[in-house]
Design an enzyme around this catalytic site. Structure first.
Site, mmCIF file in Angstrom:
data_model
loop_
_atom_site.group_PDB
_atom_site.id
_atom_site.type_symbol
_atom_site.label_atom_id
_atom_site.label_comp_id
_atom_site.label_asym_id
_atom_site.label_seq_id
_atom_site.Cartn_x
_atom_site.Cartn_y
_atom_site.Cartn_z
ATOM 1 N N GLY A 100 -1.128 -2.173 5.780
ATOM 2 C CA GLY A 100 -1.197 -3.413 6.557
ATOM 3 C C GLY A 100 -2.444 -4.185 6.190
ATOM 4 O O GLY A 100 -3.063 -3.924 5.155
ATOM 5 N N THR A 106 0.914 -1.141 0.000
ATOM 6 C CA THR A 106 0.000 0.000 0.000
ATOM 7 C C THR A 106 0.946 1.180 0.000
ATOM 8 O O THR A 106 2.049 1.076 0.535
ATOM 9 C CB THR A 106 -0.868 0.050 1.288
ATOM 10 O OG1 THR A 106 -1.854 -0.974 1.244
ATOM 11 C CG2 THR A 106 -1.583 1.378 1.472
ATOM 12 N N ARG A 108 -13.384 -7.603 -2.900
ATOM 13 C CA ARG A 108 -12.934 -7.247 -1.539
ATOM 14 C C ARG A 108 -12.415 -5.803 -1.532
ATOM 15 O O ARG A 108 -11.681 -5.387 -2.410
ATOM 16 C CB ARG A 108 -11.828 -8.211 -1.119
ATOM 17 C CG ARG A 108 -11.216 -7.938 0.254
ATOM 18 C CD ARG A 108 -9.941 -7.132 0.162
ATOM 19 N NE ARG A 108 -9.260 -7.017 1.445
ATOM 20 C CZ ARG A 108 -8.232 -6.201 1.651
ATOM 21 N NH1 ARG A 108 -7.768 -5.441 0.682
ATOM 22 N NH2 ARG A 108 -7.668 -6.141 2.836
ATOM 23 N N VAL A 109 -12.816 -5.044 -0.522
ATOM 24 C CA VAL A 109 -12.311 -3.676 -0.360
ATOM 25 C C VAL A 109 -11.601 -3.601 0.987
ATOM 26 O O VAL A 109 -12.142 -4.062 1.995
ATOM 27 C CB VAL A 109 -13.459 -2.650 -0.422
ATOM 28 C CG1 VAL A 109 -12.949 -1.251 -0.107
ATOM 29 C CG2 VAL A 109 -14.122 -2.672 -1.799
HETATM 30 N N1 GLY Z 1 -4.053 -2.018 3.530
HETATM 31 C C1 GLY Z 1 -4.360 -2.429 2.234
HETATM 32 C C2 GLY Z 1 -5.408 -3.430 2.157
HETATM 33 O O1 GLY Z 1 -5.575 -4.239 3.047
HETATM 34 O O2 GLY Z 1 -6.105 -3.450 1.167
#
Ligand code: GLY
Length: 309
Positions: free
Chosen positions: A229, A177, A205-206
């Site tokens: 994370g 990320t 999935r978000v």
């Molecule tokens: N932190 C990025 C995700 O889990 O999508």
């Protein structure tokens, strides 16, 4: 030209042995340094924190070293689906996109959502249609998918599970990320976060990155925060807002709030990840429960510092 600005960017958290093993540490340092200096040019010329974080996030999305934009990880069908958000701490306005395909820079689209729509978040096909309306560039899947991600995805498919960015089927983890937070010379704060999510994730999935309060937050009265994370853990703890609440209610500075936030993440959900924080006074801090975090900062206009720590 004023020099009282601060800027932090990150390129993911995790165990960085794999990067060190592969010997591309210097690629990361060079990239982080160059992007920070681009942000410095904007902020030292009196540009806004919002412009600076947008600029840095776009540069990170364009660099295939990171899990965002080009170089994003692949979902269960071997496709790229991206999430991003940007928040202005002066106005409390925010823009976010989720489950995005084909759009070169999710952060640019998130900024358009902030400025040109009456909404905070757009997803999937609707987000793409809005991107077309805004005249943003589309790219083919080939642009986003890089070889290292295909190898990583195959490894995840073999063991039949979801993985964080750069995590091997073995225990090493780098939770990708990207993000940027800034305080400009006028004292305004802003934050941006962008990601391809986690490797082999379910279609649709978000994660936390596009969710205000979970993966991104900015408020001039407290601080600007961007997270990296396991998204589900940051969603359940609303971690970026929690860090701002430590500043608001307990008058913590950036360092104390970042550490208190990570303690909270670990205590509540055994969370794995990291945060970058700039407080209302321009103090810079990071915190992570992983063994490492890729980041760099410029505090109060000083020398840039780049770390894979
Ligand atoms: N932190 C990025 C995700 O889990 O999508």
């Amino acid at each position: 030209m004023s020099e009282d600005f601060s800027l932090i960017i990150h390129g993911g958290a995790g165990a960085l042995e794999q990067i060190k093993r592969e010997g591309n540490e210097t690629d990361f340092v060079k990239s982080i340094h160059g992007i920070l200096e681009g942000g410095r040019d904007i902020l030292s010329a009196g540009g806004s924190a919002l412009d600076a974080v947008e600029h840095c996030a776009i540069q990170l999305e364009d660099d295939p070293l990171y899990n965002a934009g080009r170089g994003s990880v692949l979902n269960e069908y071997g496709e790229v689906e991206m999430d991003a958000a940007i928040m202005d701490g002066q106005t409390f306005q925010a823009g976010a996109v989720a489950g995005l395909t084909a759009i070169k820079n999710p952060t640019l689209l998130a900024r358009k959502v902030l400025e040109k729509s009456e909404h905070v978040m757009l997803i999937g096909k609707g987000a793409r249609e809005f991107a077309k309306f805004c005249g943003l560039p589309r790219m083919s899947n080939d642009y986003f998918v890089v070889d290292s991600r295909i190898r990583q995805w195959r490894e995840a498919q073999k063991v039949g599970r979801m993985m964080l960015d750069h995590e091997a089927a073995k225990p090493s983890q780098k939770l990708g990320t990207i993000g940027a937070v800034a305080r400009d010379c006028a004292g305004n704060l802003a934050a941006a976060t962008s990601t391809g999510g986690i490797v082999n994730k379910r279609w649709g999935r978000v994660g936390d990155s596009p969710i205000v309060g979970a993966g991104v937050f900015a408020d001039n009265e407290t601080c600007a925060v961007s997270a990296t994370g396991y998204g589900e853990q940051f969603q359940r703890t609303v971690l970026c807002k929690m860090i701002a609440d430590f500043v608001y209610f307990q008058n913590m500075d950036a360092q104390a709030a970042a550490l208190a936030g990570i303690d909270y993440l670990v205590k509540k959900v055994q969370g794995l990840g990291g945060v970058i924080v700039i407080d209302r006074n321009g103090k810079c801090a990071v915190g992570h429960s992983t063994s490492g975090l890729i980041y760099g900062w410029i505090e109060h206009g000083g020398e840039s510092l780049c770390k894979l720590a």
